[in-house]
Motif scaffolding. Structure first.
Motif, mmCIF file in Angstrom:
data_model
loop_
_atom_site.group_PDB
_atom_site.id
_atom_site.type_symbol
_atom_site.label_atom_id
_atom_site.label_comp_id
_atom_site.label_asym_id
_atom_site.label_seq_id
_atom_site.Cartn_x
_atom_site.Cartn_y
_atom_site.Cartn_z
ATOM 1 N N UNK A 43 0.727 -1.326 -0.068
ATOM 2 C CA UNK A 43 0.159 -0.046 -0.367
ATOM 3 C C UNK A 43 0.918 1.343 -0.141
ATOM 4 N N UNK A 44 0.594 2.323 -0.985
ATOM 5 C CA UNK A 44 0.806 3.338 -1.201
ATOM 6 C C UNK A 44 1.352 4.128 0.440
ATOM 7 N N UNK A 45 2.386 4.512 0.598
ATOM 8 C CA UNK A 45 2.710 5.631 2.102
ATOM 9 C C UNK A 45 1.901 6.319 2.168
ATOM 10 N N UNK A 46 1.932 7.321 1.019
ATOM 11 C CA UNK A 46 1.588 8.280 1.007
ATOM 12 C C UNK A 46 1.825 9.986 1.615
ATOM 13 N N UNK A 47 1.424 10.675 1.374
ATOM 14 C CA UNK A 47 2.195 11.902 1.712
ATOM 15 C C UNK A 47 0.548 13.064 2.012
ATOM 16 N N UNK A 48 1.151 14.179 1.425
ATOM 17 C CA UNK A 48 0.390 15.521 2.237
ATOM 18 C C UNK A 48 -0.997 15.329 0.869
ATOM 19 N N UNK A 49 -0.235 15.198 -0.450
ATOM 20 C CA UNK A 49 -1.619 15.206 -1.284
ATOM 21 C C UNK A 49 -2.003 13.391 -1.556
ATOM 22 N N UNK A 50 -0.885 13.029 -1.076
ATOM 23 C CA UNK A 50 -1.825 11.725 -1.254
ATOM 24 C C UNK A 50 -1.673 10.058 0.007
ATOM 25 N N UNK A 51 -3.725 10.056 -0.152
ATOM 26 C CA UNK A 51 -3.546 9.202 1.213
ATOM 27 C C UNK A 51 -3.004 7.933 1.285
ATOM 28 N N UNK A 52 -2.631 7.275 2.466
ATOM 29 C CA UNK A 52 -1.532 6.475 2.550
ATOM 30 C C UNK A 52 -2.026 5.310 3.779
ATOM 31 N N UNK A 53 -0.746 4.559 3.966
ATOM 32 C CA UNK A 53 -0.659 3.872 5.623
ATOM 33 C C UNK A 53 -0.994 4.726 6.359
ATOM 34 N N UNK A 54 -1.442 3.951 7.700
ATOM 35 C CA UNK A 54 -1.867 4.775 8.651
ATOM 36 C C UNK A 54 -0.390 5.755 9.829
ATOM 37 N N UNK A 55 -0.136 6.146 9.858
ATOM 38 C CA UNK A 55 0.570 7.091 10.886
ATOM 39 C C UNK A 55 1.539 5.881 11.788
ATOM 40 N N UNK A 56 1.142 5.057 12.771
ATOM 41 C CA UNK A 56 1.969 3.550 13.477
ATOM 42 C C UNK A 56 2.872 3.043 12.555
ATOM 43 N N UNK A 57 2.119 2.829 11.028
ATOM 44 C CA UNK A 57 2.574 2.077 9.718
ATOM 45 C C UNK A 57 3.599 2.804 9.503
ATOM 46 N N UNK A 58 3.320 4.097 9.211
ATOM 47 C CA UNK A 58 4.586 5.079 8.714
ATOM 48 C C UNK A 58 5.910 4.950 9.515
ATOM 49 N N UNK A 59 5.463 4.996 10.838
ATOM 50 C CA UNK A 59 6.031 5.337 11.961
ATOM 51 C C UNK A 59 7.905 3.875 11.535
ATOM 52 N N UNK A 60 6.512 2.312 11.537
ATOM 53 C CA UNK A 60 7.864 1.393 11.814
ATOM 54 C C UNK A 60 8.623 1.457 10.503
ATOM 55 N N UNK A 61 7.672 1.686 9.271
ATOM 56 C CA UNK A 61 8.510 1.629 8.205
ATOM 57 C C UNK A 61 9.459 2.704 8.225
ATOM 58 N N UNK A 62 9.526 3.916 8.421
ATOM 59 C CA UNK A 62 10.709 4.286 9.240
ATOM 60 C C UNK A 62 11.197 3.676 9.797
ATOM 61 N N UNK A 63 11.559 3.078 10.626
ATOM 62 C CA UNK A 63 12.220 2.382 12.072
ATOM 63 C C UNK A 63 12.751 1.113 10.585
ATOM 64 N N UNK A 64 11.920 0.170 9.803
ATOM 65 C CA UNK A 64 12.907 -0.587 8.992
ATOM 66 C C UNK A 64 13.849 -0.165 7.800
ATOM 67 N N UNK A 65 13.676 1.359 7.436
ATOM 68 C CA UNK A 65 14.574 2.256 6.439
ATOM 69 C C UNK A 65 15.836 1.395 7.225
ATOM 70 N N UNK A 66 16.066 2.160 8.623
ATOM 71 C CA UNK A 66 17.361 2.095 9.513
ATOM 72 C C UNK A 66 17.425 0.800 9.937
ATOM 73 N N UNK A 67 17.406 -0.218 9.927
ATOM 74 C CA UNK A 67 17.286 -1.575 10.400
ATOM 75 C C UNK A 67 17.916 -2.245 9.660
ATOM 76 N N UNK A 68 17.451 -1.743 8.101
ATOM 77 C CA UNK A 68 18.110 -2.358 6.778
ATOM 78 C C UNK A 68 19.105 -3.280 6.774
#
Length: 456
Positions: A43-68
């Motif tokens: 599912x698209x992460x989303x942005x200011x203009x595009x609806x995407x995943x929830x806030x919690x999922x965005x936080x976990x994605x940001x953490x995952x990017x660093x854990x790679x």
């Protein structure tokens, strides 16, 4: 991008080049499962203009990017901010699991609930730059109880909320800050606890191992792929961009309808000016509006060592070139036939296309120099409005004072208009020669005008 794409991109950019695709895929899928992102992985992460995943999922994605990169320690700044209690607890529970796997997590935490607070092993409390407690979370209530009754945590009360009140309340209402600081300083002096466990003690030898970046070609390939994917997924922006171009050029064509077939050279010149100004703003505005939103992502990924500056901006340029070509082609096709221009179509298109590319580059420069869209829009007139003044838009160049006339050669709009005029006005008569003379356009300098746009 989606969470899966974001993790794959981070893996391709930040893992050693000898890491195989199978290893990267296995690592990404493992992180998606560990971070509970499997349901929203595509599912698209989303942005200011595009609806995407929830806030919690965005936080976990940001953490995952660093854990790679599978770090031994990770620093997080308020990972629960903006999340509801349940989402915040889930995020912290995942961090706790990472700790058990050997990854130390150090983070600031904003108003943790009792459940979240007790997930932590140790806590560090700082008041006005001084430590008032540093130790196990479970030992903290007992320590404050030992300071006196007014520092003790009441029964059935969140210890995190209690210490926050103690550290922030005015001294006359809630405890003495100086006493808390001095008490901990005295305790540290008495105990002198070692921060490092015995198995980590060794001679001081601070060797920093920098992450291996992907090669320049891989960086460019992945960045361009991401740029193309993001551009075509943002359909609303694309529709707005080409829809507005179609509407405005249809309007210009109707206003100047048939002017190209007439002997009214001033109106023909005005029509060419309008087409150039539309190309300049039409290609610049999307970049001015979008890049400030992309800037924080670029800065974060650049600091993390994901890629270099050159591949990033080269990928944006390679994506912008076909967009500018298409946008100026659509605009010129509408204007060319409605206005009934006579010049070579492809030379006219070249003048507008080169101007569009230069305008997009200037817009990116503005986006880099400003922190938000509002500041970028406020700065835009400083760059683009003077170009209309020195391009013969309001007054002929010959009437501008000599000590200001040199500024015309700094204006890319001027070079584009010169190309358009020399292409359209093929007649050799006094009216055409007058327009060329008044606006400092020389027939022999056509290639020079093209070269200046290419350089710009």
């Amino acid at each position: 991008p989606t969470p899966r794409e974001a993790l794959h991109f981070s893996a391709a950019m930040r893992l050693p080049q000898n890491t195989s695709i199978e290893e990267r895929n296995e690592l990404v899928e493992g992180l998606l499962m560990d971070l509970d992102l499997t349901k929203c992985a595509d599912t698209l992460i989303g942005s200011v203009l595009i609806q995407g995943i929830s806030g919690g999922e965005k936080k976990r994605t940001s953490i995952g990017v660093e854990l790679i990169t599978q770090p031994k320690i990770i620093f997080l700044d308020e990972p629960t901010s903006g999340l509801d209690t349940y989402s915040a607890f889930n995020a912290c529970e995942i961090l706790k699991k990472l700790c058990k796997r050997g990854c130390s997590v150090v983070c600031t935490i904003h108003q943790p609930s009792s459940e979240i607070f007790h997930l932590f092993d140790k806590t560090l409390l700082i008041q006005s730059g001084y430590i008032v407690y540093h130790g196990a979370v479970n030992d903290m209530p007992a320590y404050f109880d030992s300071l006196g009754e007014k520092y003790a945590c009441p029964p059935n009360y969140n210890p995190a909320d209690h210490v926050m009140f103690l550290m922030q309340a005015k001294e006359k209402h809630k405890g003495d800050h100086s006493f808390m600081r001095e008490s901990w300083a005295k305790r540290e002096a008495e105990h002198k606890e070692d921060i490092l466990p015995p198995d980590l003690k060794r001679e001081a030898s601070f060797m920093v191992e920098y992450r291996t970046k992907a090669g320049i070609c891989r960086q460019f390939a992945y960045l361009l792929t991401r740029e193309v994917r993001n551009t075509f997924r943002d359909r609303k922006t694309l529709i707005a961009r080409f829809g507005l171009t179609t509407f405005l050029h249809t309007l210009y064509g109707l206003v100047f309808k048939g002017v190209g077939a007439s002997d009214d050279y001033n109106s023909r010149y005005g029509a060419l000016l309008q087409l150039c100004v539309a190309a300049m703003f039409g290609c610049a505005q999307p970049m001015i509006l979008n890049f400030p939103f992309e800037r924080p992502v670029f800065i974060r990924e650049y600091i993390a060592g994901s890629y270099n500056v050159a591949p990033y901006f080269l990928s944006k340029a390679m994506m912008e070139i076909p967009l500018a070509m298409s946008q100026t082609l659509v605009g010129l096709m509408l204007g060319y036939f409605l206005i009934e221009l006579k010049g070579n179509f492809f030379r006219l298109w070249m003048g507008l296309f080169l101007l569009g590319i230069v305008s997009s580059s200037v817009a990116i420069l503005l986006g880099c120099a400003t922190s938000n869209v509002k500041a970028a829009l406020e700065t835009t007139p400083i760059i683009f409005v003077p170009q209309m003044l020195f391009a013969g838009f309001f007054v002929p160049i010959s009437t501008i004072p000599v000590y200001l006339r040199w500024a015309q050669w700094l204006c890319t709009l001027k070079y584009s208009i010169n190309i358009m005029v020399l292409t359209e006005f093929t007649e050799d008569n006094p009216q055409v020669n007058n327009i060329l003379e008044r606006n400092s356009i020389k027939k022999d300098d056509f290639l020079f005008y093209v070269a200046m746009l290419l350089v710009g």
